[in-house]
Structure formats: C-alpha cells, structure tokens
Design a protein around this motif. Structure first.
Motif, PDB file in Angstrom:
ATOM      1  N   TYR A 179       0.819  -1.208   0.000  1.00  0.00           N
ATOM      2  CA  TYR A 179       0.000   0.000   0.000  1.00  0.00           C
ATOM      3  C   TYR A 179       0.858   1.265   0.000  1.00  0.00           C
ATOM      4  O   TYR A 179       2.017   1.268   0.440  1.00  0.00           O
ATOM      5  N   ASN A 180       0.259   2.323  -0.522  1.00  0.00           N
ATOM      6  CA  ASN A 180       0.896   3.623  -0.669  1.00  0.00           C
ATOM      7  C   ASN A 180       0.549   4.460   0.563  1.00  0.00           C
ATOM      8  O   ASN A 180      -0.597   4.905   0.724  1.00  0.00           O
ATOM      9  N   LYS A 181       1.523   4.672   1.433  1.00  0.00           N
ATOM     10  CA  LYS A 181       1.254   5.365   2.689  1.00  0.00           C
ATOM     11  C   LYS A 181       0.835   6.818   2.474  1.00  0.00           C
ATOM     12  O   LYS A 181       0.052   7.365   3.256  1.00  0.00           O
ATOM     13  N   LYS A 182       1.322   7.451   1.421  1.00  0.00           N
ATOM     14  CA  LYS A 182       0.967   8.845   1.158  1.00  0.00           C
ATOM     15  C   LYS A 182      -0.524   8.990   0.877  1.00  0.00           C
ATOM     16  O   LYS A 182      -1.185   9.915   1.393  1.00  0.00           O
ATOM     17  N   ILE A 183      -1.064   8.066   0.060  1.00  0.00           N
ATOM     18  CA  ILE A 183      -2.491   8.137  -0.248  1.00  0.00           C
ATOM     19  C   ILE A 183      -3.314   7.920   1.022  1.00  0.00           C
ATOM     20  O   ILE A 183      -4.328   8.604   1.246  1.00  0.00           O
ATOM     21  N   PHE A 184      -2.890   6.992   1.868  1.00  0.00           N
ATOM     22  CA  PHE A 184      -3.574   6.773   3.145  1.00  0.00           C
ATOM     23  C   PHE A 184      -3.496   8.024   4.011  1.00  0.00           C
ATOM     24  O   PHE A 184      -4.500   8.452   4.605  1.00  0.00           O
ATOM     25  N   ASP A 185      -2.303   8.617   4.094  1.00  0.00           N
ATOM     26  CA  ASP A 185      -2.129   9.802   4.942  1.00  0.00           C
ATOM     27  C   ASP A 185      -2.976  10.968   4.441  1.00  0.00           C
ATOM     28  O   ASP A 185      -3.622  11.670   5.229  1.00  0.00           O
ATOM     29  N   ASP A 186      -2.976  11.186   3.126  1.00  0.00           N
ATOM     30  CA  ASP A 186      -3.743  12.294   2.562  1.00  0.00           C
ATOM     31  C   ASP A 186      -5.239  12.135   2.820  1.00  0.00           C
ATOM     32  O   ASP A 186      -5.956  13.123   3.015  1.00  0.00           O
ATOM     33  N   ALA A 187      -5.707  10.890   2.804  1.00  0.00           N
ATOM     34  CA  ALA A 187      -7.132  10.624   3.036  1.00  0.00           C
ATOM     35  C   ALA A 187      -7.450  10.435   4.515  1.00  0.00           C
ATOM     36  O   ALA A 187      -8.613  10.216   4.876  1.00  0.00           O
ATOM     37  N   LYS A 188      -6.396  10.491   5.361  1.00  0.00           N
ATOM     38  CA  LYS A 188      -6.555  10.300   6.811  1.00  0.00           C
ATOM     39  C   LYS A 188      -7.223   8.956   7.134  1.00  0.00           C
ATOM     40  O   LYS A 188      -8.117   8.855   7.987  1.00  0.00           O
ATOM     41  N   VAL A 189      -6.765   7.925   6.428  1.00  0.00           N
ATOM     42  CA  VAL A 189      -7.245   6.556   6.646  1.00  0.00           C
ATOM     43  C   VAL A 189      -6.128   5.763   7.323  1.00  0.00           C
ATOM     44  O   VAL A 189      -4.977   5.796   6.873  1.00  0.00           O
ATOM     45  N   PHE A 285       1.187  -0.159  -9.832  1.00  0.00           N
ATOM     46  CA  PHE A 285       1.143   0.357  -8.453  1.00  0.00           C
ATOM     47  C   PHE A 285       2.289   1.315  -8.179  1.00  0.00           C
ATOM     48  O   PHE A 285       2.138   2.291  -7.429  1.00  0.00           O
ATOM     49  N   MET A 286       3.424   1.064  -8.806  1.00  0.00           N
ATOM     50  CA  MET A 286       4.605   1.878  -8.515  1.00  0.00           C
ATOM     51  C   MET A 286       4.532   3.277  -9.126  1.00  0.00           C
ATOM     52  O   MET A 286       5.424   4.093  -8.890  1.00  0.00           O
ATOM     53  N   ASN A 287       3.476   3.591  -9.891  1.00  0.00           N
ATOM     54  CA  ASN A 287       3.348   4.946 -10.432  1.00  0.00           C
ATOM     55  C   ASN A 287       2.736   5.917  -9.428  1.00  0.00           C
ATOM     56  O   ASN A 287       2.606   7.117  -9.703  1.00  0.00           O
ATOM     57  N   GLY A 288       2.340   5.403  -8.257  1.00  0.00           N
ATOM     58  CA  GLY A 288       1.854   6.269  -7.192  1.00  0.00           C
ATOM     59  C   GLY A 288       0.389   6.611  -7.250  1.00  0.00           C
ATOM     60  O   GLY A 288      -0.099   7.424  -6.455  1.00  0.00           O
ATOM     61  N   THR A 308      14.865   1.586 -10.598  1.00  0.00           N
ATOM     62  CA  THR A 308      13.859   1.355 -11.627  1.00  0.00           C
ATOM     63  C   THR A 308      12.549   2.065 -11.290  1.00  0.00           C
ATOM     64  O   THR A 308      11.853   2.556 -12.178  1.00  0.00           O
ATOM     65  N   TYR A 309      12.230   2.131  -9.998  1.00  0.00           N
ATOM     66  CA  TYR A 309      10.974   2.715  -9.547  1.00  0.00           C
ATOM     67  C   TYR A 309      11.226   3.851  -8.550  1.00  0.00           C
ATOM     68  O   TYR A 309      10.929   3.724  -7.358  1.00  0.00           O
ATOM     69  N   PRO A 310      11.797   4.957  -8.997  1.00  0.00           N
ATOM     70  CA  PRO A 310      12.034   6.079  -8.074  1.00  0.00           C
ATOM     71  C   PRO A 310      10.707   6.629  -7.555  1.00  0.00           C
ATOM     72  O   PRO A 310       9.715   6.708  -8.294  1.00  0.00           O
ATOM     73  N   ARG A 311      10.671   6.994  -6.302  1.00  0.00           N
ATOM     74  CA  ARG A 311       9.425   7.495  -5.701  1.00  0.00           C
ATOM     75  C   ARG A 311       9.740   8.388  -4.510  1.00  0.00           C
ATOM     76  O   ARG A 311      10.786   8.255  -3.866  1.00  0.00           O
ATOM     77  N   ASP A 312       8.795   9.289  -4.210  1.00  0.00           N
ATOM     78  CA  ASP A 312       8.928  10.147  -3.039  1.00  0.00           C
ATOM     79  C   ASP A 312       7.833   9.834  -2.025  1.00  0.00           C
ATOM     80  O   ASP A 312       7.504  10.644  -1.160  1.00  0.00           O
ATOM     81  N   ALA A 386      14.173  -7.040   5.655  1.00  0.00           N
ATOM     82  CA  ALA A 386      13.708  -5.689   5.979  1.00  0.00           C
ATOM     83  C   ALA A 386      14.762  -4.646   5.657  1.00  0.00           C
ATOM     84  O   ALA A 386      14.451  -3.524   5.245  1.00  0.00           O
ATOM     85  N   ALA A 387      16.028  -5.021   5.825  1.00  0.00           N
ATOM     86  CA  ALA A 387      17.124  -4.082   5.582  1.00  0.00           C
ATOM     87  C   ALA A 387      17.235  -3.702   4.104  1.00  0.00           C
ATOM     88  O   ALA A 387      17.874  -2.699   3.770  1.00  0.00           O
ATOM     89  N   LYS A 388      16.635  -4.474   3.221  1.00  0.00           N
ATOM     90  CA  LYS A 388      16.696  -4.183   1.795  1.00  0.00           C
ATOM     91  C   LYS A 388      15.720  -3.082   1.382  1.00  0.00           C
ATOM     92  O   LYS A 388      15.891  -2.456   0.344  1.00  0.00           O
ATOM     93  N   PHE A 389      14.671  -2.874   2.170  1.00  0.00           N
ATOM     94  CA  PHE A 389      13.717  -1.817   1.858  1.00  0.00           C
ATOM     95  C   PHE A 389      14.307  -0.462   2.243  1.00  0.00           C
ATOM     96  O   PHE A 389      15.093  -0.365   3.201  1.00  0.00           O
ATOM     97  N   PRO A 390      13.940   0.596   1.531  1.00  0.00           N
ATOM     98  CA  PRO A 390      14.377   1.933   1.934  1.00  0.00           C
ATOM     99  C   PRO A 390      13.972   2.210   3.380  1.00  0.00           C
ATOM    100  O   PRO A 390      12.851   1.891   3.784  1.00  0.00           O
TER     101      PRO A 390
END
Length: 465
Positions: A179-189, A285-288, A308-312, A386-390
């Motif tokens: 899941y995309n945490k930004k979309i959750f945060d923006d929607a306050k879900v 999904f990786m397009n945000g 390959t999938y840069p994201r902010d 887990a250490a492999k994830f940003p």
C-alpha cells in the motif's frame, strides 16, 4: 505468483533472491482430480535432521537444473555442502534457458524413464502434472522408514495427492497487500494491519479512491486465479469427486461476479476492459496512483528497486484479506520430487530432504516452507529482508514475518491444478473475460467454463487411456 498469466515459482523465488531473503543471491491437500556469489551465515535450525542414509559406498545422483541456476556460485556451494554432509555427489543435468523451458526436456526424459534422479517442481501445476502422470516416486514409506516427520516440518506447506507425498517443499510464495502510505495519509485513513476481511478491504479502497486525482483505491493483477479467488480461499475444489469440473459450485460464480463488481460497479480499481484496452502493466502500483495492490509477495522486488521505480512516497505491506468463510491465504510451494525409476531412491530421498531443510540458506528458494524453524532463524531471515527496503518505508522484521509467515492463516493453492491444470486456467480467462467486459451474462460464462472444462477433462482421460 505470476507476472504474465502464470509466473512460475522459479521466477518468483529468484526475485526473492534479489531482495536478499536471508539468502545469497540469486496446499493442505491440493484439489487435483485423482543466488549470487556469497553464502549467508544462517545458523542451522535446532530441529530434528534426518541422519544420512547408511551406505556401503558413495553414489552419484543427478538433479535437473536450468543453466541460470547451474551457473550460480551459491549452487556450487550448496552441492559441496551436501557432499560433505552425506558423502554422495550430486551432478547437475543442465538445461539451457530458464523458467519452464526445463520441463520440455524433463517431459521427454520421463516418457522413457530417464536417468535423472531428482526433479525440481517449480509450481503446483508442474507438481500436479507429474504426480498425476505417475512419473514421481511416492515418498511416504521412504521417509517413514528414515524417521523423517514431514508433517511436523512442513505443516500447511505440504501438498498431498490422495494422501501420497511426492514432493518436499523448499520454498513458499504467498500473497499480500502492498500500500501507498501517502495516499492513506492524505485521506486520513489508518494503515491496514494484521488480519482483515475483503469487506474491510473494499471499504478501505472506497475511502481512498479519488477519481478527480486519478487515484484508485485498489489494484488486482490480471491473472486467472483472481477470477475464483474467494472459492480458492474457501478451499473449494475445481473438480468434483468423480473428476468432472466443479465450476458450477456457487462459490465460483460468486467469485467472478465479485471481481467484476470491483471495477464495473464499485469503481475502486480499473475495470477489466480498461485494464486490457489501456494495457495497464502488472507494476502500475509503482506509479503512485494506486492506494493498494493485491498481488504475490514476489512483488516486494519493486519497492526495493528505487533505481527502476524512483518514488517520493512510502510503501507498506500487510496480510492479504480473508474470506469470512475461510481464513486462508493463497500461494504456491516449490520443491523437489524423485523420478519413479531412480536407481538410488533412498539416496535421492535423503538429498530431497536435505534440500527441504537447508536450501533457503543458499539462495533461490524463497521463504522457507518449514514451520519448525526457531525464532532466531526466522528473525535473521526477515531482518536481512527488511534491511533491503528503503529506511523511509519503515518496514520492520515483524511486519514481514506477519505477512510472509501468516501463522494465523491457513494456506490454499492459488491455482486449480489437477488433470487439465494449464487448460483450465486458459478456459477460465477466456470465458470469464467475456462476462467481465459485458459480452456474456454471468450464468452463461460460468456454464461455458464448466462445459469446456468437462470436455477437456474427458479428452485428457481418453488420451491417458
């Protein structure tokens, strides 16, 4: 567990190797009718290990391998370790190429008995095909005599055909929700966590969908098993007791209608028609623009690959939702079986058992399919993963253990296998799609699936006889 219609376990597990799953590089009864260059320092599990088979002299075993796997340094290290353990040598019968290409040669070899002892079984369809064809050696008695308690070691990851065991699993691949945490945060879900239902998933997706911003709350892959997802989670067989198609079970109709409603009525994800006409890729999904992605855990390679999938924005991962009528995840297991005509069946069985115990330490086998590993072992596996994830994603060891191991859920096969495994999937895709895009009424599509499947089953039976 797939990228294009059916992603084989071999590909899935190589992806696991990419994300370092503690590795160096790189269901329940099924419903059948009838590595890199270094080796990790994973400590051996403090569980019972079968003693080497007593031998008068060492033997040489043969094991099929793709050229890609054969060239991995980790494979050489694995074979050296087994020789040190058992005294036996394992030679690779290498087939050029990767993926399912290996089975073209195996098919030819096994049709004339063959001289290779150990057969890799990369996914449930291959497993079922060879088990039902009578090419594999039943392992129950050999392991009983050797004192190997495979029920205790593999639990829900052990697949049986009419109570016969033909494979010991080396790895398991299941499903999850990214899941995309930004979309959750923006929607306050709130972020999803732990066990949840499909009703909760749909309600969450509705809150997150924002057509004005081009945001969908949900995304599903275009695989045939999503057409019967609810039925699969309930453990509904694709075959009746008499071997005919069971697709007239109401659960299959319900599943297909439910999938269609996600895009056509609820509009929480692209409709099937939109997915196909716009050629929406499996990694969209990786397009945000998607809040949640339901897919195989192999997809973890994508959020890890920031090049390959840069994201902010941040990624989270949680358990797959469950059907209230069956608290089960879906997935696949892969492992090894033995040629029925092996000249060294006991030694081959020892090697297969050793692989099932140890292959995850050497790469390319995915999440260990063992339920008896110590907490220390599993912690190490998922700490390294887990250490492999940003770091910004905040994905913890416990998050991954909760998703990949799902001790609170059972496991059901993600695919219908049986006597017409590959053809069954194609029929479901073709006829199911006719309903999803509005070409056929639901009842007509389901009837067509059953009718065509019955014809294919009968044809396979006639051909076998």
């Amino acid at each position: 567990m797939e990228k294009n219609k059916y992603r084989t376990a071999s590909v899935s597990l190589l992806i696991f190797g990419m994300i370092g799953l503690s590795l160096a590089g790189c269901s329940s009864k099924n419903d059948a009718g009838g590595a890199s260059s270094s080796v990790p320092t994973v400590s051996p599990a403090s569980t019972e290990m079968a003693a080497p088979v007593a031998k008068k002299e060492a033997v040489t075993l043969k094991w099929y391998s793709t050229s890609g796997n054969a060239n991995l340094p980790a494979t050489k290290t694995l074979l050296e370790a087994y020789k040190a353990y058992s005294g036996n040598t394992v030679e690779l019968e290498t087939v050029a190429g990767d993926g399912d290409v290996i089975y073209k040669k195996i098919d030819i070899d096994l049709s004339t008995s063959g001289t290779v002892d150990v057969i890799p079984l990369q996914n449930p369809i291959i497993h079922a095909k060879y088990a039902n064809s009578g090419f594999l050696l039943p392992l129950n008695d050999i392991y009983k005599d050797a004192g190997v308690d495979y029920e205790k070691k593999f639990g829900k990851y052990l697949t049986k055909f009419s109570d016969k065991v033909y494979m010991l699993p080396t790895g398991a691949g299941t499903w999850a929700v990214f899941y995309n945490k930004k979309i959750f945060d923006d929607a306050k879900v709130p972020y999803p966590k732990g066990e949840w239902t499909w009703d909760q998933y749909v309600e969450t997706a509705r809150k997150l969908t924002d057509s004005s911003k081009g945001i969908y709350g949900s995304s599903f892959p275009d695989y045939d098993n999503t057409f019967y997802l609810l039925a699969a989670q309930r453990g509904i067989s694709g075959y009746k007791a008499d071997g005919t198609s069971n697709y007239d079970d109401p659960a299959f109709k319900e599943s297909l209608q439910w999938l269609g409603d996600l895009g056509n009525k609820l509009k929480i994800q692209p409709s099937w028609l939109e997915t196909k006409s716009k050629k929406i890729p499996y990694d969209a999904f990786m397009n945000g623009k998607y809040a949640m992605q339901f897919t195989g855990t192999w997809f973890a390679f994508a959020p890890i690959d920031m090049k390959t999938y840069p994201r902010d924005w941040k990624v989270g991962i949680t358990q797959p939702p469950v059907d209230p009528n069956g608290k089960n995840m879906i997935g696949i297991t892969s492992g090894n079986g033995i040629n029925k005509y092996s000249k060294h069946p006991k030694e081959a069985a020892d090697f297969v058992n050793w692989l099932a115990d140890n292959q995850y330490k050497y790469g390319g086998s995915g999440t260990p399919a063992r339920v008896d590993l110590t907490k220390e072992d599993t912690d190490k596996i998922f700490q390294e993963m887990a250490a492999k994830f940003p770091a910004a994603d905040g994905i913890t060891t416990e998050d991954l253990k909760d998703v990949f191991l799902t001790p609170n859920l059972g496991l059901k096969p993600e695919k219908i296998t049986g006597s017409i495994a590959a053809e069954y999937g194609k029929i479901i895709l073709q006829e199911g799609e006719s309903y999803l895009v509005g070409q056929k009424p639901l009842d007509d599509a389901v009837k067509a699936i059953k009718s065509r499947a019955d014809e294919a089953i009968e044809k396979a039976k006639t051909s076998k006889n």
